[in-house]
Motif scaffolding. Structure first.
Motif, PDB file in Angstrom:
ATOM      1  N   ASP C 175       0.814  -0.995  -0.085  1.00  0.00           N
ATOM      2  CA  ASP C 175      -0.035   0.037   0.093  1.00  0.00           C
ATOM      3  C   ASP C 175       0.773   1.328   0.019  1.00  0.00           C
ATOM      4  OD1 ASP C 175      -1.748   2.111   0.829  1.00  0.00           O
ATOM      5  OD2 ASP C 175      -3.288   0.579   1.554  1.00  0.00           O
ATOM      6  N   THR C 176       0.771   1.988  -0.907  1.00  0.00           N
ATOM      7  CA  THR C 176       1.603   3.294  -1.358  1.00  0.00           C
ATOM      8  C   THR C 176       0.578   4.568  -1.092  1.00  0.00           C
ATOM      9  OG1 THR C 176       2.840   1.947  -2.768  1.00  0.00           O
ATOM     10  CG2 THR C 176       3.490   4.417  -2.905  1.00  0.00           C
ATOM     11  N   GLY C 177      -0.544   4.274  -1.775  1.00  0.00           N
ATOM     12  CA  GLY C 177      -1.560   5.346  -1.710  1.00  0.00           C
ATOM     13  C   GLY C 177      -3.013   4.876  -1.357  1.00  0.00           C
ATOM     14  N   GLY C 178      -3.025   3.665  -1.068  1.00  0.00           N
ATOM     15  CA  GLY C 178      -4.169   2.831  -0.781  1.00  0.00           C
ATOM     16  C   GLY C 178      -4.411   1.491  -1.475  1.00  0.00           C
ATOM     17  N   ALA C 206      10.243  -1.288  -4.992  1.00  0.00           N
ATOM     18  CA  ALA C 206       9.803   0.029  -4.575  1.00  0.00           C
ATOM     19  C   ALA C 206       9.152   0.626  -5.494  1.00  0.00           C
ATOM     20  CB  ALA C 206      11.021   0.738  -3.707  1.00  0.00           C
ATOM     21  N   MET C 207       7.922   1.286  -5.179  1.00  0.00           N
ATOM     22  CA  MET C 207       7.411   2.317  -6.138  1.00  0.00           C
ATOM     23  C   MET C 207       7.926   3.623  -5.303  1.00  0.00           C
ATOM     24  SD  MET C 207       3.581   3.486  -7.322  1.00  0.00           S
ATOM     25  CE  MET C 207       2.783   3.321  -5.969  1.00  0.00           C
ATOM     26  N   ILE C 317       5.262  13.397  -4.571  1.00  0.00           N
ATOM     27  CA  ILE C 317       6.370  12.572  -4.148  1.00  0.00           C
ATOM     28  C   ILE C 317       6.357  11.193  -4.643  1.00  0.00           C
ATOM     29  CG2 ILE C 317       6.947  11.385  -1.811  1.00  0.00           C
ATOM     30  CD1 ILE C 317       5.478  13.900  -0.622  1.00  0.00           C
ATOM     31  N   MET C 318       5.330  10.543  -4.987  1.00  0.00           N
ATOM     32  CA  MET C 318       5.474   9.172  -5.417  1.00  0.00           C
ATOM     33  C   MET C 318       5.960   8.969  -6.779  1.00  0.00           C
ATOM     34  SD  MET C 318       3.540   7.572  -7.763  1.00  0.00           S
ATOM     35  CE  MET C 318       1.767   8.509  -7.886  1.00  0.00           C
ATOM     36  N   ARG C 367       4.343   8.584 -14.946  1.00  0.00           N
ATOM     37  CA  ARG C 367       4.862   8.804 -13.646  1.00  0.00           C
ATOM     38  C   ARG C 367       6.257   8.927 -13.692  1.00  0.00           C
ATOM     39  NH1 ARG C 367       1.100   5.823  -9.301  1.00  0.00           N
ATOM     40  NH2 ARG C 367      -0.599   5.666 -10.418  1.00  0.00           N
ATOM     41  N   ILE C 368       7.087   8.226 -14.716  1.00  0.00           N
ATOM     42  CA  ILE C 368       8.393   8.750 -14.654  1.00  0.00           C
ATOM     43  C   ILE C 368       8.896  10.040 -15.173  1.00  0.00           C
ATOM     44  CG2 ILE C 368      10.543   7.929 -15.748  1.00  0.00           C
ATOM     45  CD1 ILE C 368      10.136   5.174 -15.466  1.00  0.00           C
TER      46      ILE C 368
END
Lengths: 497, 98, 507
Positions: C175-178, C206-207, C317-318, C367-368
């Protein structure tokens, strides 16, 4: 290229030195793999130093300790709280495509190192010392052997990846003028002595334990602005540091004098030809995107820990030099030459191993300095240890060899024939102390030189030299000249007064 | 602050070493612009006196003993490699030297 | 024997302890169930029947000797494909890692093996855990067992679908954001994001390292607690791991199941209700809050004014951390290597670019690029730096709210499961799914999602958040909600799920 002296009539050089010190910890910076040099390819690796997905770093406490000790020895402030940061760029020998380093929060900052240059003390200000990890090693295959350009492919070994490095960065060194090359060399040499005294690295430049990058810029004389700088990478000997600075001063001066602009770039030093060539241009596109390493927590050394480590520091180098000079009875000139040759540590170790101070100095600064110079290497790179030098001197002191034979012992040791005693044995270098053989040779010499013998009998003792020479020649040098003289005088009934 | 041009996307793709096609860049640029516009709302929220949080749990000084731990064998290390030679990772020719 | 798959892990553990069944029997029952339903659900990317049965046999032999490696010894489990496993591929739902078999186990996986749990296989996920629907998996989406046309949530849709389709009694998620809680909400299962640092991340690909956390995905609160107890605790290989004993989560779940919440102060987070929340979702939430009052809890409204900025901070951040984490996928040491078309003797550089273009999906590239932008010089302070300040403000909001309440509650997700494909081309709409779950990741606090009922026939989740290190509180309240609601429904919510189409199993 402009003549060096002419360049310095027109311009003021500003130097900057970045030195990477590979620590001698048992394990790597962020994992438990051995940090030992070499090893079969890819055998000192684990998920972390290979950067495998999911792996995580854990800081080696001993490396932090070494970093703090280096910082303290360089008179730095130690950060009360600092973090690691990721330096993001792609390169095949860097497993994660980011280097775990420190950015705006180095472990040590604002220090200095006082270096001796020809008897004058020069203060080099240290901007920072920070912790980071080394990269893997690539071998380039195909094309011109070993060169990156024209290679068909490369082979990567990650044994070195993750070995702890401390990067020590100076502030711009200005005002050195014509002495700039010497200051650069002296700084690297004396930094190395300090690192060795701390015992935190093997600090061998030839093995890459200590690597120097030399930054140089010129400004018109009297101007207080800094010019555009070049960064010469991986200058890997003291001598080369000096030469590279000289070269870059002449190169920059020629460009500036012609009214052109110096390009901000990295440059490569070529040991063989003594020149630098253009590397990568430092463009604005270079963007390392630093940010705090989220997988590591901050390092916050307690004041108590720092003070404990301060207690483990070796003597201050300047004070130590003064003490040693007094202990050894060296003149100012002898001491300066010893330091200038980068031989202080070697001489000290040789004396510790039992040699008399003047003897230790003599061997390193004459015989061995000559050989190093011929081979174009540093004294410390010669294949001989201070203990071996001390042993050879002991053989002289014991009368087993004389100075001339000792030089042959040096030849043998340097050629890898083993310890001094083994070389003496194998090469049959021992002085003949058997009075029978010597006595026969003396008799022969007297018989062959009756005139000389007569003079000696008549009291002209000084004439003995000719007979001694003849005996030594017959003995192929393997005789103690003092003993030969004694025998001659004895046989001819002449006393020394 | 939220405007992001095609050229910028191309530059970022270059930094991130992704060979984006023209079509991908065309698609990404407006999407990123929308996302960045939404994100811009935070620009004025925090004043400079607010310390940043880089770690959710405030630990410090987590160190490892300097003791060798068993790692991987060369076989394990190289098992997933696209190409190997002489117990090393074989990679295409490397341009330039850092 | 199909009833074995309907039981909770706690019940299965008891049946094993009583000698009523064997690990081999229940492992086989789950493998059969996977074979029967996974064609339709696609919860798994890899099934390791042989390895699971071998572990089950060892477990049975242990029991025969009167030994047990843990309370869950012999109960099989599914593992999200973002955790490294020796002997099983770990793809993270990405083409770039297709076929990669790690040479090491994640710490949590090692703890499962040490505890005697047979590993059924690896579950599907959005590529590198980037998504809220599992549609960004390179290997095709997972389907929601409640409605195969709908998303199972994400990124851990595979783990949530596996337990809610009775294709595993337990699963691990991240869970990184849900990514544990939102899939639990939309599939009618239970998911826990523990305190950051409470469970080792070593071996979790890791994400966003500062937000990621491993946690249990189950059908009951007690099962989640049993799993949490097994995998939790300090790990010297993870520098961010907390060196303290795991809170008594099992005891808390048992205490909560008594249904007595007297003395507990519950805070309803004003900013996580109302506008933006589907009417049916809001209704179920309000009813559940009323149940807490009935159980003796005192309910207050609390305000966390900076939560409205959580999503923006998260989406800076993510991607920033992810852009750096994913740099290692470069075709040099492992994974995919693609040569650019029409280039003779391409350089390493060109191969990297071509591979990363071919190997990463659209959302990952998005995202990158976003993260690369946020970290680039000139933008760092305005973006990454500012987002880290928002984190501080959100933590302060939590601290103030926990002065007034022992736990905070909200709906887990603003909507029920949407249709596959519905939000695929609208990244921002997709990101809004995580509105209520993200603040906990930014502040590192624990959270649970438990089923709160149905809205228009689809599950709704109820989220409970507690202060860092007080994970036991989310179990206590979660178990109380579960007890009250299952009592009202006459059984678990999942009993109301439609039967899945099954494929004939050849044995």
């Amino acid at each position: 290229m402009m003549d060096f002296d002419e360049a310095l009539e027109q311009f003021d050089p500003a130097l900057g030195l970045e030195v990477h010190v590979e620590l001698n910890t048992a394990t790597k910076m962020f994992c438990g793999c051995p940090a030992a040099f070499g090893g079969e390819p890819n055998t000192h690796v684990c998920p972390t130093c290979l950067g495998l997905p999911g792996s995580m770093p854990v800081v080696n406490g001993k490396a932090v300790e070494s970093a703090i000790r280096i910082g303290l020895a360089l008179n730095c402030s130690i950060a009360e709280w600092c973090r690691f940061a990721r330096k993001n760029y792609f390169y095949p020998d860097m497993p994660k495509n980011f280097q775990t380093s420190q950015y705006d929060e180095p472990i040590a900052f604002d220090g200095y190192l006082d270096v001796d240059v020809e008897g004058e003390t020069f203060r080099v200000e240290i901007e920072r010392a920070h912790m980071e990890e080394d990269t893997g090693k690539s071998t380039h295959v195909g094309g011109t052997t070993g060169r990156i350009h024209g290679a068909e492919y490369s082979l990567v070994d990650y044994n070195r990846a993750g070995i702890p490095l401390i990067e020590i960065v100076t502030r711009p060194i200005v005002g050195a003028g014509v002495k700039a090359p010497l200051v650069a060399r002296a700084y690297v040499q004396q930094l190395r002595d300090l690192i060795l005294a701390l015992g935190v690295s093997e600090a061998r430049m030839d093995q890459g334990n200590l690597r120097a990058d030399v930054n140089l810029s010129l400004a018109p004389k009297g101007s207080d602005r800094l010019g555009t700088r070049s960064e010469t990478k991986n200058v890997n000997s003291f001598r080369s540091v000096e030469r590279a600075v000289r070269y870059e001063i002449s190169r920059h001066a020629a460009i500036l004098a012609a009214g052109d602009a110096v390009v901000q770039e990295t440059r490569h030093w070529h040991e063989d030809t003594g020149i630098t060539t253009s590397g990568r241009e430092k463009s604005d596109a270079e963007d390392y995107r630093y940010f705090p390493e989220p997988d590591l927590v901050p390092v916050a050394p307690s004041a108590q820990w720092v003070e404990e480590l301060r207690g483990t520091l070796p003597e201050n180098p300047t004070a130590k030099r003064a003490r040693l000079q007094a202990e050894w009875g060296f003149s100012d000139l002898e001491m300066r030459d010893t330091v200038g040759a980068g031989a202080l540590g070697l001489v000290e170790e040789t004396i510790t191993a039992g040699a008399a101070p003047q003897a230790a100095r003599k061997w390193w600064l004459s015989e061995l300095a000559r050989r190093a110079n011929e081979e174009g290497v540093e004294l410390s790179d010669l294949a001989i240890t201070p203990a071996q030098v001390a042993r050879i001197q002991a053989l002289v002191d014991e009368g087993k060899v004389n100075d001339k034979l000792a030089r042959q012992v040096f030849d043998g040791v340097l050629a890898g024939e083993g310890e001094p005693d083994a070389v003496v044995e194998a090469r049959g270098l021992a002085i003949v102390s058997d009075d029978g053989a010597l006595s026969a040779a003396v008799d022969d010499a007297i018989a062959a030189n009756p005139d000389v013998a007569e003079k000696i009998r008549g009291g002209k003792v000084a004439a003995a030299g000719a007979l001694i020479g003849a005996v030594m020649k017959q003995m192929r040098g393997q005789a103690d000249a003092g003993r030969v003289r004694e025998l001659i005088l004895e046989k001819l009934g002449a006393g020394e007064g | 602050m939220s405007d992001i041009t095609r050229d910028e996307v191309a530059h970022l793709a270059d930094l991130a070493r992704i060979d984006l096609s023209e079509a991908e860049i065309d698609k990404l640029a407006p999407q990123l612009a929308v996302i960045l516009e939404a994100i811009d709302s935070i620009a004025d929220v925090a004043t400079d006196d607010i310390p940043p949080t880089s770690h959710a749990v405030p630990l410090t000084n987590v160190f490892r003993e300097d003791v060798v731990r068993p790692g991987l064998t060369a076989e394990q290390a190289l098992a997933g490699a696209p190409a190997t030679e002489d117990q090393r990772f074989l990679v295409p020719r490397i341009l330039g030297e850092d | 024997m199909s009833d074995l798959t309907r039981r909770s892990a706690a019940e299965l553990a008891a049946a094993l302890a009583d000698g009523e069944t064997s690990s081999v029997a229940l492992t086989r029952a789950h493998l059969d169930r996977i074979a029967a339903v996974d064609g339709a659900v696609h919860a798994y990317l890899h099934v390791d029947a042989e390895g699971a049965l071998a572990a089950a046999r060892e477990s049975d032999e242990r029991r025969a000797r009167g030994e047990s490696a843990s309370r869950l010894d012999g109960v099989p489990i599914a593992v999200k494909d973002v955790l490294t496993t020796v002997g099983m591929p770990t793809t993270c739902g990405s083409r770039i890692l297709e076929g990669w078999v790690p040479p090491y186990d994640a710490t949590v996986v090692a703890r499962l093996r040490a505890g005697g749990l047979p590993l059924l296989g690896k579950t599907n996920m959005d590529e590198f855990a980037m998504g809220s629907s599992t549609e960004h998996s390179a290997y095709g989406p997972t389907h929601n067992p409640w409605d195969l046309e709908r998303i199972p949530g994400g990124s851990g849709g595979g783990s949530a679908a596996a337990v809610s389709a009775f294709a595993a009694p337990l699963a691990l998620g991240t869970d990184t954001g849900g990514s544990i809680r939102q899939p639990a909400a939309v599939t009618g299962s239970v998911g826990v994001k523990p305190t950051y640092g409470g469970i080792s991340r070593y071996g979790l690909v890791a994400m966003a390292n500062s937000l990621d956390q491993v946690g249990p995905v189950t059908r009951t609160v007690l099962d989640a607690a049993l799993l949490h107890e097994l995998i939790g605790g300090h790990d010297p290989l993870d520098s961010t791991s907390i060196d303290q004993p795991v809170p008594d989560v099992v005891g808390a779940a048992e205490q909560g199941a008594t249904g007595d919440l007297r003395g507990l102060r519950v805070g309803v987070v004003k900013e996580l209700t109302g506008e933006g929340y589907q009417a049916g979702v809001q209704q179920r939430f309000d009813e559940t809050v009323a149940l807490l009052v009935e159980a003796g809890a005192e309910v207050v409204e609390v305000s966390c004014p900076h939560f409205v900025h959580a999503l923006a901070a998260y989406y800076l951040i993510m991607p920033s951390e992810a852009s750096s984490n994913l740099a290692r996928f470069d075709a040099m040491r492992y994974g995919l290597r693609v040569e650019p078309e029409g280039v003779e003797a391409p350089s390493a550089e060109e191969v990297m670019r071509a591979t990363r273009d071919a190997g990463f999906g659209d959302e990952v590239k998005r995202r990158i690029i976003l993260g690369t932008y946020a970290l680039s010089s000139g933008y760092y302070d305005a973006y990454y730096g500012r987002a880290q300040q928002i984190r501080t403000l959100i933590s302060r909001d939590f601290a103030a709210a926990f002065e007034q309440a022992d736990v905070l509650v909200s709906p887990t997700a603003p909507t029920t499961a949407f249709k596959l494909g519905e939000k695929l081309d609208d990244p921002l709409a997709m990101y809004l799914n995580d509105l209520a779950t993200i603040p906990a990741n930014l502040a590192g606090v624990p959270g649970i999602s438990v089923p709160a009922g149905l809205a228009d026939g689809l599950p709704v989740g109820f989220q409970v958040l507690a202060p860092a290190l007080a994970d036991d509180r989310v179990y206590r309240v979660g178990a109380a909600v579960e007890t009250a609601l299952t009592g009202r429904w006459g059984g678990p919510l999942l009993d109301q799920a439609p039967a899945l189409p099954t494929t004939e199993v050849a044995r």
